[in-house]
Scaffold this motif. Structure first.
Motif, PDB file in Angstrom:
ATOM      1  N   LEU A   4       0.839  -1.281   0.058  1.00 31.93           N
ATOM      2  CA  LEU A   4      -0.019   0.138   0.283  1.00 31.93           C
ATOM      3  C   LEU A   4       0.732   1.108   0.042  1.00 31.93           C
ATOM      4  O   LEU A   4       0.551   2.103  -0.592  1.00 31.93           O
ATOM      5  CB  LEU A   4      -1.088   0.141   1.288  1.00 31.93           C
ATOM      6  N   PHE A   5       2.009   1.200   0.717  1.00 29.68           N
ATOM      7  CA  PHE A   5       2.881   2.129   0.805  1.00 29.68           C
ATOM      8  C   PHE A   5       3.449   2.483  -0.643  1.00 29.68           C
ATOM      9  O   PHE A   5       3.494   3.780  -0.945  1.00 29.68           O
ATOM     10  CB  PHE A   5       3.866   1.970   1.728  1.00 29.68           C
ATOM     11  N   LEU A   6       3.963   1.660  -1.373  1.00 29.53           N
ATOM     12  CA  LEU A   6       4.405   1.626  -2.636  1.00 29.53           C
ATOM     13  C   LEU A   6       3.356   2.289  -3.746  1.00 29.53           C
ATOM     14  O   LEU A   6       3.775   3.133  -4.483  1.00 29.53           O
ATOM     15  CB  LEU A   6       5.277   0.604  -3.053  1.00 29.53           C
ATOM     16  N   ALA A   7       2.281   1.627  -3.460  1.00 28.29           N
ATOM     17  CA  ALA A   7       0.889   2.233  -4.214  1.00 28.29           C
ATOM     18  C   ALA A   7       0.909   3.907  -4.351  1.00 28.29           C
ATOM     19  O   ALA A   7       0.705   4.456  -5.139  1.00 28.29           O
ATOM     20  CB  ALA A   7      -0.063   1.352  -4.074  1.00 28.29           C
ATOM     21  N   ALA A   8       0.864   4.010  -2.886  1.00 31.61           N
ATOM     22  CA  ALA A   8       0.589   5.556  -2.590  1.00 31.61           C
ATOM     23  C   ALA A   8       1.785   6.459  -3.074  1.00 31.61           C
ATOM     24  O   ALA A   8       1.530   7.381  -3.492  1.00 31.61           O
ATOM     25  CB  ALA A   8       0.364   5.610  -1.074  1.00 31.61           C
ATOM     26  N   LEU A   9       3.029   5.817  -2.996  1.00 29.51           N
ATOM     27  CA  LEU A   9       4.138   6.411  -3.162  1.00 29.51           C
ATOM     28  C   LEU A   9       4.118   7.026  -4.749  1.00 29.51           C
ATOM     29  O   LEU A   9       4.623   7.789  -5.191  1.00 29.51           O
ATOM     30  CB  LEU A   9       5.591   5.837  -2.779  1.00 29.51           C
ATOM     31  N   GLY A  10       3.791   5.828  -5.421  1.00 31.78           N
ATOM     32  CA  GLY A  10       3.972   6.045  -7.033  1.00 31.78           C
ATOM     33  C   GLY A  10       2.806   7.077  -7.245  1.00 31.78           C
ATOM     34  O   GLY A  10       3.237   7.669  -8.250  1.00 31.78           O
ATOM     35  N   VAL A  11       1.851   7.116  -6.717  1.00 30.03           N
ATOM     36  CA  VAL A  11       0.652   8.162  -6.838  1.00 30.03           C
ATOM     37  C   VAL A  11       1.263   9.812  -6.704  1.00 30.03           C
ATOM     38  O   VAL A  11       1.240  10.699  -7.611  1.00 30.03           O
ATOM     39  CB  VAL A  11      -0.613   7.937  -6.367  1.00 30.03           C
ATOM     40  N   VAL A  12       1.829   9.832  -5.557  1.00 35.94           N
ATOM     41  CA  VAL A  12       2.170  11.164  -4.996  1.00 35.94           C
ATOM     42  C   VAL A  12       3.621  11.464  -5.781  1.00 35.94           C
ATOM     43  O   VAL A  12       3.695  12.801  -5.724  1.00 35.94           O
ATOM     44  CB  VAL A  12       2.233  11.156  -3.286  1.00 35.94           C
ATOM     45  N   SER A  13       4.322  10.414  -6.002  1.00 32.57           N
ATOM     46  CA  SER A  13       5.462  10.739  -6.846  1.00 32.57           C
ATOM     47  C   SER A  13       5.298  11.560  -8.337  1.00 32.57           C
ATOM     48  O   SER A  13       6.150  12.080  -8.789  1.00 32.57           O
ATOM     49  CB  SER A  13       6.378   9.574  -7.050  1.00 32.57           C
ATOM     50  N   GLN A  14       3.902  11.182  -8.749  1.00 29.43           N
ATOM     51  CA  GLN A  14       3.571  11.789 -10.005  1.00 29.43           C
ATOM     52  C   GLN A  14       3.298  13.134  -9.685  1.00 29.43           C
ATOM     53  O   GLN A  14       2.503  13.790 -10.869  1.00 29.43           O
ATOM     54  CB  GLN A  14       2.541  10.970 -10.603  1.00 29.43           C
ATOM     55  N   GLY A  15       3.082  13.786  -8.564  1.00 34.08           N
ATOM     56  CA  GLY A  15       2.552  15.053  -8.121  1.00 34.08           C
ATOM     57  C   GLY A  15       1.027  15.254  -8.223  1.00 34.08           C
ATOM     58  O   GLY A  15       0.383  16.178  -8.002  1.00 34.08           O
ATOM     59  N   LEU A  16       0.176  13.863  -7.784  1.00 32.76           N
ATOM     60  CA  LEU A  16      -1.047  13.922  -7.570  1.00 32.76           C
ATOM     61  C   LEU A  16      -1.298  13.919  -6.068  1.00 32.76           C
ATOM     62  O   LEU A  16      -0.541  13.399  -5.411  1.00 32.76           O
ATOM     63  CB  LEU A  16      -1.546  12.589  -8.343  1.00 32.76           C
ATOM     64  N   ALA A  17      -2.451  14.711  -5.742  1.00 30.18           N
ATOM     65  CA  ALA A  17      -2.686  14.947  -4.485  1.00 30.18           C
ATOM     66  C   ALA A  17      -3.787  13.886  -3.782  1.00 30.18           C
ATOM     67  O   ALA A  17      -4.665  13.609  -4.821  1.00 30.18           O
ATOM     68  CB  ALA A  17      -3.426  16.341  -4.260  1.00 30.18           C
ATOM     69  N   LEU A  18      -3.650  13.322  -2.899  1.00 29.39           N
ATOM     70  CA  LEU A  18      -4.662  12.591  -2.270  1.00 29.39           C
ATOM     71  C   LEU A  18      -5.698  13.293  -1.448  1.00 29.39           C
ATOM     72  O   LEU A  18      -5.628  14.497  -1.007  1.00 29.39           O
ATOM     73  CB  LEU A  18      -4.040  11.663  -1.282  1.00 29.39           C
ATOM     74  N   ASP A  19      -7.000  13.059  -1.658  1.00 26.84           N
ATOM     75  CA  ASP A  19      -8.107  13.392  -1.096  1.00 26.84           C
ATOM     76  C   ASP A  19      -7.845  13.549   0.504  1.00 26.84           C
ATOM     77  O   ASP A  19      -7.819  12.276   1.088  1.00 26.84           O
ATOM     78  CB  ASP A  19      -9.476  12.523  -1.650  1.00 26.84           C
ATOM     79  N   PRO A  20      -7.809  14.651   1.139  1.00 28.78           N
ATOM     80  CA  PRO A  20      -7.668  14.463   2.509  1.00 28.78           C
ATOM     81  C   PRO A  20      -8.943  13.803   3.256  1.00 28.78           C
ATOM     82  O   PRO A  20      -8.882  13.237   4.487  1.00 28.78           O
ATOM     83  CB  PRO A  20      -7.663  15.974   2.930  1.00 28.78           C
ATOM     84  N   ASN A  73     -10.566  11.097   2.093  1.00 27.29           N
ATOM     85  CA  ASN A  73     -10.495   9.817   1.945  1.00 27.29           C
ATOM     86  C   ASN A  73      -9.137   9.438   0.981  1.00 27.29           C
ATOM     87  O   ASN A  73      -9.121   9.091  -0.203  1.00 27.29           O
ATOM     88  CB  ASN A  73     -11.814   9.223   0.898  1.00 27.29           C
ATOM     89  N   PRO A  74      -8.037   9.678   1.626  1.00 20.69           N
ATOM     90  CA  PRO A  74      -6.712   9.398   1.090  1.00 20.69           C
ATOM     91  C   PRO A  74      -6.269   8.081   0.332  1.00 20.69           C
ATOM     92  O   PRO A  74      -5.947   7.846  -0.841  1.00 20.69           O
ATOM     93  CB  PRO A  74      -5.551   9.575   2.250  1.00 20.69           C
ATOM     94  N   ALA A  75      -6.920   6.958   0.969  1.00 17.16           N
ATOM     95  CA  ALA A  75      -6.620   5.715   0.419  1.00 17.16           C
ATOM     96  C   ALA A  75      -7.517   5.561  -0.761  1.00 17.16           C
ATOM     97  O   ALA A  75      -6.987   4.856  -1.765  1.00 17.16           O
ATOM     98  CB  ALA A  75      -7.072   4.376   1.459  1.00 17.16           C
ATOM     99  N   ALA A  76      -8.766   6.161  -0.867  1.00 19.72           N
ATOM    100  CA  ALA A  76      -9.501   5.864  -2.176  1.00 19.72           C
ATOM    101  C   ALA A  76      -8.829   6.427  -3.174  1.00 19.72           C
ATOM    102  O   ALA A  76      -8.829   6.295  -4.439  1.00 19.72           O
ATOM    103  CB  ALA A  76     -10.986   6.298  -1.922  1.00 19.72           C
ATOM    104  N   SER A  77      -8.129   7.850  -2.925  1.00 25.02           N
ATOM    105  CA  SER A  77      -7.386   8.461  -4.135  1.00 25.02           C
ATOM    106  C   SER A  77      -6.112   7.557  -4.405  1.00 25.02           C
ATOM    107  O   SER A  77      -5.908   7.782  -5.846  1.00 25.02           O
ATOM    108  CB  SER A  77      -6.970   9.764  -3.496  1.00 25.02           C
ATOM    109  N   VAL A  78      -5.581   6.667  -3.848  1.00 24.94           N
ATOM    110  CA  VAL A  78      -4.352   5.875  -4.413  1.00 24.94           C
ATOM    111  C   VAL A  78      -4.938   5.082  -5.528  1.00 24.94           C
ATOM    112  O   VAL A  78      -4.249   4.767  -6.557  1.00 24.94           O
ATOM    113  CB  VAL A  78      -3.871   5.180  -3.233  1.00 24.94           C
ATOM    114  N   PHE A  79      -6.174   4.373  -5.285  1.00 27.37           N
ATOM    115  CA  PHE A  79      -6.486   3.410  -6.193  1.00 27.37           C
ATOM    116  C   PHE A  79      -7.378   4.079  -7.280  1.00 27.37           C
ATOM    117  O   PHE A  79      -6.958   3.528  -8.432  1.00 27.37           O
ATOM    118  CB  PHE A  79      -7.843   2.742  -5.540  1.00 27.37           C
ATOM    119  N   SER A  80      -7.885   5.164  -7.187  1.00 25.64           N
ATOM    120  CA  SER A  80      -8.608   5.872  -8.383  1.00 25.64           C
ATOM    121  C   SER A  80      -7.597   6.563  -9.232  1.00 25.64           C
ATOM    122  O   SER A  80      -7.729   6.533 -10.294  1.00 25.64           O
ATOM    123  CB  SER A  80      -9.693   6.827  -7.722  1.00 25.64           C
ATOM    124  N   HIS A  81      -6.561   7.155  -8.507  1.00 26.19           N
ATOM    125  CA  HIS A  81      -5.361   7.854  -9.418  1.00 26.19           C
ATOM    126  C   HIS A  81      -4.805   6.553 -10.296  1.00 26.19           C
ATOM    127  O   HIS A  81      -4.280   7.109 -11.261  1.00 26.19           O
ATOM    128  CB  HIS A  81      -4.531   8.568  -8.422  1.00 26.19           C
TER     129      HIS A  81
END
Length: 407
Positions: free
Chosen positions: A246-262, A264-272
Protein backbone atom coordinates in the motif's frame (compact mmCIF):
# COMPACT_ATOMS: atom_id res chain seq x y z
CA UNK A 1 -2.03 -23.11 34.94
CA UNK A 2 -5.55 -23.36 33.62
CA UNK A 3 -6.48 -26.17 31.25
CA UNK A 4 -8.03 -25.61 27.87
CA UNK A 5 -9.76 -28.33 25.94
CA UNK A 6 -8.16 -28.73 22.54
CA UNK A 7 -10.37 -28.23 19.52
CA UNK A 8 -7.49 -29.09 17.19
CA UNK A 9 -7.38 -32.89 17.39
CA UNK A 10 -6.12 -33.46 13.84
CA UNK A 11 -3.18 -31.97 11.91
CA UNK A 12 -5.60 -30.48 9.37
CA UNK A 13 -7.74 -28.75 11.98
CA UNK A 14 -4.63 -27.52 13.79
CA UNK A 15 -3.25 -26.03 10.58
CA UNK A 16 -6.57 -24.29 9.96
CA UNK A 17 -6.54 -22.80 13.47
CA UNK A 18 -2.92 -21.68 13.05
CA UNK A 19 -3.75 -19.99 9.76
CA UNK A 20 -6.83 -18.52 11.39
CA UNK A 21 -4.74 -17.14 14.27
CA UNK A 22 -2.24 -15.64 11.82
CA UNK A 23 -4.93 -13.99 9.74
CA UNK A 24 -7.13 -12.83 12.63
CA UNK A 25 -4.09 -10.92 13.89
CA UNK A 26 -3.00 -9.68 10.46
CA UNK A 27 -6.43 -8.73 9.14
CA UNK A 28 -7.46 -7.17 12.45
CA UNK A 29 -4.63 -4.69 12.03
CA UNK A 30 -5.46 -4.06 8.36
CA UNK A 31 -8.61 -2.04 8.92
CA UNK A 32 -9.85 1.37 7.74
CA UNK A 33 -7.32 3.05 10.05
CA UNK A 34 -4.51 1.04 8.46
CA UNK A 35 -5.52 2.16 4.96
CA UNK A 36 -5.97 5.78 6.06
CA UNK A 37 -2.75 6.05 8.08
CA UNK A 38 -0.54 4.44 5.46
CA UNK A 39 -1.85 6.64 2.64
CA UNK A 40 -1.81 9.82 4.73
CA UNK A 41 1.71 9.33 6.07
CA UNK A 42 3.07 8.35 2.65
CA UNK A 43 1.84 11.62 1.17
CA UNK A 44 3.35 13.59 4.06
CA UNK A 45 6.74 11.87 4.41
CA UNK A 46 7.13 10.42 0.88
CA UNK A 47 9.84 7.74 0.49
CA UNK A 48 11.21 8.36 4.00
CA UNK A 49 8.06 6.74 5.37
CA UNK A 50 9.73 3.42 4.42
CA UNK A 51 12.05 3.91 7.42
CA UNK A 52 9.04 4.21 9.75
CA UNK A 53 7.62 0.98 8.33
CA UNK A 54 10.89 -0.92 8.87
CA UNK A 55 11.34 0.27 12.47
CA UNK A 56 7.69 -0.38 13.35
CA UNK A 57 7.93 -3.93 11.94
CA UNK A 58 10.96 -4.67 14.14
CA UNK A 59 9.12 -3.39 17.22
CA UNK A 60 6.03 -5.38 16.22
CA UNK A 61 8.03 -8.62 15.97
CA UNK A 62 9.65 -8.01 19.36
CA UNK A 63 6.28 -7.45 20.99
CA UNK A 64 4.32 -10.23 19.34
CA UNK A 65 6.94 -12.96 19.68
CA UNK A 66 7.03 -12.47 23.44
CA UNK A 67 3.27 -12.15 23.89
CA UNK A 68 2.28 -15.18 21.83
CA UNK A 69 4.94 -17.46 23.27
CA UNK A 70 4.29 -16.60 26.91
CA UNK A 71 0.50 -16.75 26.87
CA UNK A 72 0.49 -20.07 24.98
CA UNK A 73 3.20 -21.63 27.17
CA UNK A 74 1.33 -20.47 30.28
CA UNK A 75 -2.00 -21.54 28.72
CA UNK A 76 -3.46 -18.27 29.98
CA UNK A 77 -5.02 -15.32 28.23
CA UNK A 78 -3.25 -11.98 28.40
CA UNK A 79 -5.32 -10.49 31.23
CA UNK A 80 -4.87 -13.63 33.34
CA UNK A 81 -1.10 -13.50 32.89
CA UNK A 82 -1.11 -9.84 33.98
CA UNK A 83 -3.26 -10.63 37.02
CA UNK A 84 -0.82 -13.38 38.02
CA UNK A 85 2.03 -10.86 37.83
CA UNK A 86 0.26 -8.00 39.60
CA UNK A 87 -3.27 -8.68 40.85
CA UNK A 88 -5.76 -6.29 39.29
CA UNK A 89 -3.52 -5.11 36.44
CA UNK A 90 -5.11 -7.60 34.08
CA UNK A 91 -8.52 -6.10 34.75
CA UNK A 92 -7.13 -2.62 34.04
CA UNK A 93 -5.64 -3.81 30.75
CA UNK A 94 -8.94 -5.49 29.90
CA UNK A 95 -10.82 -2.23 30.49
CA UNK A 96 -8.45 -0.32 28.21
CA UNK A 97 -8.66 -2.96 25.51
CA UNK A 98 -12.44 -3.30 25.60
CA UNK A 99 -12.91 0.48 25.41
CA UNK A 100 -10.31 0.70 22.65
CA UNK A 101 -11.95 -2.19 20.83
CA UNK A 102 -15.31 -0.40 20.85
CA UNK A 103 -13.68 2.80 19.57
CA UNK A 104 -11.91 0.99 16.76
CA UNK A 105 -15.00 -1.00 15.86
CA UNK A 106 -16.94 2.23 15.40
CA UNK A 107 -14.37 3.11 12.73
CA UNK A 108 -14.47 -0.42 11.32
CA UNK A 109 -18.26 -0.38 11.02
CA UNK A 110 -18.03 3.06 9.43
CA UNK A 111 -15.50 1.71 6.96
CA UNK A 112 -17.82 -1.13 6.01
CA UNK A 113 -20.63 1.37 5.40
CA UNK A 114 -18.38 3.52 3.22
CA UNK A 115 -17.27 0.43 1.30
CA UNK A 116 -20.89 -0.56 0.60
CA UNK A 117 -21.49 2.99 -0.63
CA UNK A 118 -18.49 2.79 -2.99
CA UNK A 119 -19.44 -0.63 -4.37
CA UNK A 120 -23.23 -0.44 -4.51
CA UNK A 121 -24.02 3.27 -4.10
CA UNK A 122 -26.17 2.78 -0.99
CA UNK A 123 -26.03 5.26 1.95
CA UNK A 124 -23.09 4.55 4.31
CA UNK A 125 -25.26 4.11 7.40
CA UNK A 126 -27.48 1.62 5.57
CA UNK A 127 -24.36 -0.16 4.33
CA UNK A 128 -22.95 -0.39 7.84
CA UNK A 129 -26.20 -1.93 9.09
CA UNK A 130 -26.15 -4.52 6.29
CA UNK A 131 -22.51 -5.38 7.02
CA UNK A 132 -23.22 -5.66 10.76
CA UNK A 133 -26.14 -8.02 10.12
CA UNK A 134 -23.97 -10.25 7.90
CA UNK A 135 -21.18 -10.38 10.49
CA UNK A 136 -23.64 -11.15 13.28
CA UNK A 137 -25.02 -13.92 11.07
CA UNK A 138 -21.54 -15.48 10.97
CA UNK A 139 -21.44 -15.69 14.77
CA UNK A 140 -24.86 -17.36 14.79
CA UNK A 141 -23.53 -20.32 12.79
CA UNK A 142 -23.02 -23.57 14.64
CA UNK A 143 -19.29 -23.75 13.83
CA UNK A 144 -18.81 -19.99 14.08
CA UNK A 145 -15.14 -20.01 15.08
CA UNK A 146 -14.13 -22.46 12.38
CA UNK A 147 -15.96 -20.37 9.80
CA UNK A 148 -14.33 -17.24 11.27
CA UNK A 149 -10.88 -18.78 10.70
CA UNK A 150 -11.69 -19.48 7.04
CA UNK A 151 -13.32 -16.09 6.43
CA UNK A 152 -10.33 -14.22 7.87
CA UNK A 153 -7.95 -16.12 5.59
CA UNK A 154 -10.09 -15.37 2.53
CA UNK A 155 -10.40 -11.67 3.34
CA UNK A 156 -6.67 -11.41 3.96
CA UNK A 157 -5.85 -12.92 0.57
CA UNK A 158 -8.34 -10.62 -1.19
CA UNK A 159 -6.71 -7.54 0.35
CA UNK A 160 -3.18 -8.71 -0.42
CA UNK A 161 -3.94 -9.45 -4.07
CA UNK A 162 -5.83 -6.22 -4.76
CA UNK A 163 -3.40 -3.91 -2.95
CA UNK A 164 -0.52 -5.67 -4.69
CA UNK A 165 -2.19 -5.05 -8.04
CA UNK A 166 -2.65 -1.36 -7.19
CA UNK A 167 1.06 -1.17 -6.32
CA UNK A 168 2.05 -2.57 -9.73
CA UNK A 169 -0.26 -0.15 -11.52
CA UNK A 170 1.12 2.95 -9.76
CA UNK A 171 4.74 2.33 -10.86
CA UNK A 172 6.43 3.43 -7.58
CA UNK A 173 10.10 4.56 -7.34
CA UNK A 174 11.39 1.33 -5.76
CA UNK A 175 15.06 2.27 -5.53
CA UNK A 176 14.30 5.54 -3.75
CA UNK A 177 12.00 3.75 -1.30
CA UNK A 178 14.67 1.14 -0.61
CA UNK A 179 17.31 3.83 -0.02
CA UNK A 180 15.08 5.87 2.30
CA UNK A 181 14.17 2.76 4.31
CA UNK A 182 17.71 2.95 5.73
CA UNK A 183 18.52 6.62 5.14
CA UNK A 184 15.46 8.81 5.79
CA UNK A 185 15.53 12.60 5.45
CA UNK A 186 14.89 13.20 9.16
CA UNK A 187 14.37 10.16 11.46
CA UNK A 188 13.09 12.28 14.36
CA UNK A 189 10.04 13.59 12.50
CA UNK A 190 9.04 9.97 11.84
CA UNK A 191 8.40 9.31 15.54
CA UNK A 192 4.65 9.93 15.30
CA UNK A 193 4.10 7.60 12.35
CA UNK A 194 6.24 4.88 13.97
CA UNK A 195 4.22 4.99 17.19
CA UNK A 196 0.97 5.14 15.23
CA UNK A 197 1.91 2.13 13.12
CA UNK A 198 2.92 0.12 16.19
CA UNK A 199 -0.33 1.07 17.94
CA UNK A 200 -2.36 0.01 14.93
CA UNK A 201 -0.47 -3.25 14.38
CA UNK A 202 0.19 -4.72 17.85
CA UNK A 203 -1.28 -2.14 20.23
CA UNK A 204 -4.41 -2.77 22.20
CA UNK A 205 -6.26 -6.00 21.46
CA UNK A 206 -4.45 -6.82 18.20
CA UNK A 207 -1.25 -8.24 19.70
CA UNK A 208 -3.34 -10.74 21.67
CA UNK A 209 -5.91 -11.65 18.99
CA UNK A 210 -4.09 -14.60 17.43
CA UNK A 211 -2.57 -15.71 20.73
CA UNK A 212 -5.97 -15.90 22.39
CA UNK A 213 -7.26 -17.93 19.43
CA UNK A 214 -4.42 -20.43 19.95
CA UNK A 215 -5.09 -20.65 23.69
CA UNK A 216 -8.77 -21.26 23.03
CA UNK A 217 -7.93 -23.97 20.47
CA UNK A 218 -5.55 -25.73 22.85
CA UNK A 219 -2.37 -25.07 20.83
CA UNK A 220 -0.44 -24.41 24.01
CA UNK A 221 2.43 -25.67 26.14
CA UNK A 222 6.16 -26.03 25.60
CA UNK A 223 5.63 -28.64 22.88
CA UNK A 224 3.97 -26.04 20.63
CA UNK A 225 6.51 -23.22 21.10
CA UNK A 226 7.98 -23.73 17.64
CA UNK A 227 4.71 -23.51 15.73
CA UNK A 228 3.55 -20.55 17.84
CA UNK A 229 6.80 -18.69 17.13
CA UNK A 230 6.47 -19.25 13.38
CA UNK A 231 2.82 -18.18 13.48
CA UNK A 232 3.65 -14.97 15.37
CA UNK A 233 6.36 -13.95 12.89
CA UNK A 234 4.18 -14.91 9.91
CA UNK A 235 1.33 -12.75 11.21
CA UNK A 236 3.54 -9.67 11.47
CA UNK A 237 5.17 -10.44 8.11
CA UNK A 238 1.74 -10.68 6.46
CA UNK A 239 0.76 -7.29 7.82
CA UNK A 240 4.13 -5.89 6.77
CA UNK A 241 3.80 -7.11 3.18
CA UNK A 242 0.36 -5.53 2.83
CA UNK A 243 1.60 -2.27 4.41
CA UNK A 244 4.60 -2.13 2.06
CA UNK A 245 2.42 -2.77 -0.99
CA UNK A 246 0.00 0.00 0.00
CA UNK A 247 2.89 2.36 0.80
CA UNK A 248 4.45 1.75 -2.61
CA UNK A 249 1.08 2.18 -4.34
CA UNK A 250 0.58 5.54 -2.59
CA UNK A 251 4.18 6.56 -3.21
CA UNK A 252 3.78 5.87 -6.93
CA UNK A 253 0.75 8.17 -7.02
CA UNK A 254 2.17 11.10 -5.02
CA UNK A 255 5.53 10.86 -6.85
CA UNK A 256 3.62 11.82 -10.00
CA UNK A 257 2.57 15.05 -8.31
CA UNK A 258 -0.99 13.89 -7.70
CA UNK A 259 -2.69 14.94 -4.45
CA UNK A 260 -4.66 12.56 -2.26
CA UNK A 261 -8.14 13.48 -1.09
CA UNK A 262 -7.73 14.43 2.61
CA UNK A 263 -11.22 13.12 3.29
CA UNK A 264 -10.43 9.68 1.89
CA UNK A 265 -6.71 9.37 1.05
CA UNK A 266 -6.71 5.61 0.48
CA UNK A 267 -9.45 5.86 -2.16
CA UNK A 268 -7.33 8.41 -4.04
CA UNK A 269 -4.49 5.91 -4.31
CA UNK A 270 -6.68 3.41 -6.14
CA UNK A 271 -8.60 5.91 -8.28
CA UNK A 272 -5.46 7.77 -9.40
CA UNK A 273 -3.65 4.56 -10.35
CA UNK A 274 -6.56 2.68 -11.97
CA UNK A 275 -9.33 5.17 -12.66
CA UNK A 276 -13.00 4.35 -12.04
CA UNK A 277 -12.41 0.64 -11.70
CA UNK A 278 -9.72 1.40 -9.13
CA UNK A 279 -12.29 3.18 -7.00
CA UNK A 280 -14.48 0.06 -7.07
CA UNK A 281 -11.48 -2.11 -6.19
CA UNK A 282 -10.83 0.22 -3.26
CA UNK A 283 -14.40 -0.44 -2.13
CA UNK A 284 -13.77 -4.19 -2.11
CA UNK A 285 -10.48 -3.75 -0.22
CA UNK A 286 -12.13 -1.45 2.31
CA UNK A 287 -15.02 -3.87 2.81
CA UNK A 288 -12.63 -6.79 3.39
CA UNK A 289 -10.51 -4.69 5.75
CA UNK A 290 -13.51 -3.41 7.68
CA UNK A 291 -15.31 -6.75 8.04
CA UNK A 292 -12.16 -8.59 9.14
CA UNK A 293 -11.36 -5.86 11.66
CA UNK A 294 -14.89 -5.89 13.07
CA UNK A 295 -14.64 -9.65 13.59
CA UNK A 296 -11.15 -9.46 15.11
CA UNK A 297 -11.92 -6.55 17.43
CA UNK A 298 -15.18 -8.04 18.68
CA UNK A 299 -13.85 -11.57 19.19
CA UNK A 300 -10.63 -10.50 20.94
CA UNK A 301 -12.16 -7.75 23.08
CA UNK A 302 -14.72 -10.21 24.40
CA UNK A 303 -11.98 -12.75 25.30
CA UNK A 304 -10.56 -10.08 27.61
CA UNK A 305 -13.89 -10.06 29.44
CA UNK A 306 -13.84 -13.78 30.24
CA UNK A 307 -12.07 -13.30 33.56
CA UNK A 308 -14.83 -11.00 34.80
CA UNK A 309 -17.53 -13.70 34.90
CA UNK A 310 -17.78 -17.34 33.82
CA UNK A 311 -21.04 -16.61 32.03
CA UNK A 312 -19.29 -14.35 29.49
CA UNK A 313 -17.21 -17.25 28.17
CA UNK A 314 -20.17 -19.65 28.18
CA UNK A 315 -22.27 -17.21 26.18
CA UNK A 316 -19.40 -15.60 24.28
CA UNK A 317 -21.13 -15.53 20.89
CA UNK A 318 -23.99 -13.46 22.29
CA UNK A 319 -21.58 -11.07 23.97
CA UNK A 320 -19.71 -10.70 20.65
CA UNK A 321 -23.00 -9.99 18.87
CA UNK A 322 -23.89 -7.36 21.49
CA UNK A 323 -20.43 -5.82 21.09
CA UNK A 324 -20.90 -5.49 17.31
CA UNK A 325 -24.44 -4.15 17.70
CA UNK A 326 -23.29 -1.52 20.22
CA UNK A 327 -20.49 -0.33 17.92
CA UNK A 328 -22.90 -0.11 15.00
CA UNK A 329 -25.38 1.93 17.00
CA UNK A 330 -22.68 4.38 18.13
CA UNK A 331 -21.39 4.78 14.57
CA UNK A 332 -24.85 5.58 13.26
CA UNK A 333 -25.02 8.45 15.77
CA UNK A 334 -21.40 9.70 15.78
CA UNK A 335 -19.60 8.95 12.50
CA UNK A 336 -15.84 8.51 12.06
CA UNK A 337 -13.55 11.27 10.69
CA UNK A 338 -10.05 10.60 9.31
CA UNK A 339 -8.15 12.36 12.12
CA UNK A 340 -9.80 10.24 14.79
CA UNK A 341 -8.44 7.10 13.10
CA UNK A 342 -4.87 8.43 13.24
CA UNK A 343 -5.18 9.63 16.85
CA UNK A 344 -6.80 6.36 17.95
CA UNK A 345 -3.88 4.42 16.47
CA UNK A 346 -1.39 6.48 18.44
CA UNK A 347 -3.29 6.31 21.73
CA UNK A 348 -3.77 2.56 21.28
CA UNK A 349 0.01 2.16 21.64
CA UNK A 350 -0.34 3.23 25.30
CA UNK A 351 -1.70 -0.22 26.17
CA UNK A 352 1.27 -2.08 24.70
CA UNK A 353 4.02 -1.08 27.21
CA UNK A 354 1.87 -2.08 30.19
CA UNK A 355 0.67 -5.38 28.73
CA UNK A 356 4.05 -6.31 27.29
CA UNK A 357 5.79 -5.44 30.57
CA UNK A 358 3.55 -7.91 32.42
CA UNK A 359 4.20 -10.60 29.83
CA UNK A 360 7.98 -10.13 30.04
CA UNK A 361 7.83 -10.30 33.83
CA UNK A 362 5.81 -13.49 33.60
CA UNK A 363 8.44 -15.03 31.30
CA UNK A 364 10.77 -15.43 34.28
CA UNK A 365 8.18 -16.76 36.73
CA UNK A 366 8.02 -20.60 36.80
CA UNK A 367 4.72 -20.33 38.66
CA UNK A 368 3.23 -18.93 35.43
CA UNK A 369 5.18 -20.52 32.54
CA UNK A 370 6.13 -23.75 34.31
CA UNK A 371 9.48 -25.35 35.13
CA UNK A 372 10.13 -26.77 31.65
CA UNK A 373 10.14 -23.48 29.74
CA UNK A 374 13.16 -21.19 29.44
CA UNK A 375 12.46 -17.92 27.68
CA UNK A 376 15.39 -16.95 25.41
CA UNK A 377 17.39 -14.01 26.75
CA UNK A 378 17.68 -12.43 23.29
CA UNK A 379 13.91 -12.52 22.93
CA UNK A 380 13.43 -10.98 26.37
CA UNK A 381 15.82 -8.17 25.43
CA UNK A 382 14.01 -7.76 22.12
CA UNK A 383 10.73 -7.43 24.00
CA UNK A 384 12.22 -4.94 26.48
CA UNK A 385 13.48 -2.85 23.58
CA UNK A 386 10.00 -2.91 22.02
CA UNK A 387 8.39 -1.93 25.33
CA UNK A 388 10.83 0.93 26.03
CA UNK A 389 10.76 2.21 22.46
CA UNK A 390 6.98 2.29 22.46
CA UNK A 391 6.72 3.93 25.89
CA UNK A 392 9.29 6.62 25.06
CA UNK A 393 7.80 7.12 21.63
CA UNK A 394 4.30 7.63 23.01
CA UNK A 395 5.51 10.24 25.52
CA UNK A 396 7.61 12.10 22.95
CA UNK A 397 4.91 12.02 20.31
CA UNK A 398 2.21 13.74 22.38
CA UNK A 399 3.27 17.18 21.17
CA UNK A 400 3.42 16.01 17.55
CA UNK A 401 0.02 14.39 17.98
CA UNK A 402 -1.45 17.64 19.33
CA UNK A 403 -0.03 19.57 16.37
CA UNK A 404 -1.43 17.00 13.94
CA UNK A 405 -4.88 17.22 15.56
CA UNK A 406 -4.82 21.04 15.30
CA UNK A 407 -3.58 21.04 11.68
Amino acid sequence: MQTTQSVSSTPTSQRNVLRGAIFIMATSSIGPAFLTQTSLFTEKYLASFAFAIVISLLIDIGAQLNIWRIITVANLRGQDVANRVLPGVGHLISAFIVLGGIAFNIGNIGGAGLAMNVIFGIPPVTGSLIAAVLIIGLFLLRNAKGVMDSVMQLLGLVMLCMIGYAMLQSNPPLLEALNRSLNPDDPLILLLPIVTLVGGTVGGYISFSGGHRLVEAGITGVENVGVVTRAAVTGIATTGVVRICLFLAALGVVSQGLALDPGNPAASVFSHSMGTIGYKIFGVVLLAASVSSVIGAAYTSVTFMYSLHDGIERHNRWVVIAFIACSTLIYSLVGQPVKVLVVAGTLNALVLPLALGCVLWAAKKPSIVGDRYRHPTWMLLFGLLAMIATAVGVVMSFNALLQFWQS
